[in-house]
Enzyme design. Structure first.
Site, PDB file in Angstrom:
ATOM      1  N   ASP A  45       0.871  -1.338   0.012  1.00 31.17           N
ATOM      2  CA  ASP A  45       0.050   0.073  -0.068  1.00 31.17           C
ATOM      3  C   ASP A  45       1.057   1.223  -0.189  1.00 31.17           C
ATOM      4  O   ASP A  45       1.739   1.464   1.031  1.00 31.17           O
ATOM      5  CB  ASP A  45      -0.823   0.111   1.309  1.00 31.17           C
ATOM      6  CG  ASP A  45      -2.146   1.115   1.179  1.00 31.17           C
ATOM      7  OD1 ASP A  45      -1.528   2.298   1.195  1.00 31.17           O
ATOM      8  OD2 ASP A  45      -3.144   0.713   1.232  1.00 31.17           O
ATOM      9  N   ARG A  47       0.377   4.192   1.080  1.00 31.79           N
ATOM     10  CA  ARG A  47       0.114   5.070   1.851  1.00 31.79           C
ATOM     11  C   ARG A  47       0.919   5.100   3.201  1.00 31.79           C
ATOM     12  O   ARG A  47       0.697   5.670   4.163  1.00 31.79           O
ATOM     13  CB  ARG A  47      -1.364   4.957   2.538  1.00 31.79           C
ATOM     14  CG  ARG A  47      -2.099   5.548   1.160  1.00 31.79           C
ATOM     15  CD  ARG A  47      -3.860   5.241   1.631  1.00 31.79           C
ATOM     16  NE  ARG A  47      -3.950   3.894   1.863  1.00 31.79           N
ATOM     17  CZ  ARG A  47      -5.295   3.436   2.010  1.00 31.79           C
ATOM     18  NH1 ARG A  47      -6.124   4.246   2.382  1.00 31.79           N
ATOM     19  NH2 ARG A  47      -5.359   2.196   1.980  1.00 31.79           N
TER      20      ARG A  47
END
Length: 214
Positions: A45, A47
């Site tokens: 991911d 983020r």
């Protein structure tokens, strides 16, 4: 679209200038040494940048990432990273870091076919099978997903302890500690969800390797 791409290169130039402004020898020093104390096995991911969420600098964390931060015993990529980190770089801590609302975990809790990734997600479904009663008892979908994320991290830490690489280091008396973390994207806080492992006492005997041949 082309502007978005070119912006990355321009940002790189600015970043280089900032680093050199702080220390003219920054890159020269970085090029000659890599002595990280930590191996980070995290989700792909975008983020969760490991250095930013831990306040570390380039060269301090060796990183491997994949969908849902899995430790799979047939994944030669992950095992190669693990072996290099433990045997060559001599890291002292291995961190498996998942994150709440993980797309891979959520997909594994569903029965939809997503193509090639179905094979990868089956490893997470195995975690669900082990903890099915606990997960099925949770009715709130957000809470259910969060608990599954935590249990998945704990199982991956356990999978690490199964590897001959980790067991060999422990057998040779090296300090090597395994940790399970979950990152909360909504507030940036890291939660420890597993007791740190320093040896194989929690490992089922069927997984333990006898390096002495006795």
């Amino acid at each position: 679209m082309a502007h978005d791409y070119n912006e990355l290169l321009e940002n790189n130039k600015k970043w280089v200038a900032e680093r050199l402004g702080e220390d003219p020898e920054y890159f020269e020093k970085l090029a000659h040494v890599q002595t990280p104390k930590y191996l980070w096995i995290g989700c792909a991911d975008s983020r969760i940048p490991p250095d930013r969420v831990t306040g570390t600098q380039p060269g301090e964390i060796f990183v491997h990432r994949n969908v849902a931060n899995l430790v799979v015993n047939t994944d030669l990529n992950m095992l190669s990273v693990l072996q290099y980190a433990v045997e060559v770089l001599k890291v002292k801590h291995i961190i498996v870091c998942g994150h709440y609302n993980c797309g891979g975990v959520n997909a594994a809790l569903d029965n939809k076919s997503l193509g090639l990734i179905d094979t990868w997600l089956r490893n997470i479904k195995d975690v669900y099978r082990i903890h099915q009663d606990e997960i099925d008892a949770i009715t709130d979908p957000v809470e259910r997903s969060g608990k599954m994320v935590e249990l998945n991290v704990m199982e991956q830490v356990y999978n690490l302890s199964k590897t001959s690489i980790v067991q060999k280091a422990w057998d040779q008396g090296e300090f090597l500690q395994l940790h399970g973390w979950v990152y909360d994207i909504h507030n940036g806080v890291i939660k420890e969800v597993d007791e740190s492992l320093l040896h194989d006492e929690k490992l089922s005997k069927v997984y333990k390797i006898d390096f002495q041949g006795k």
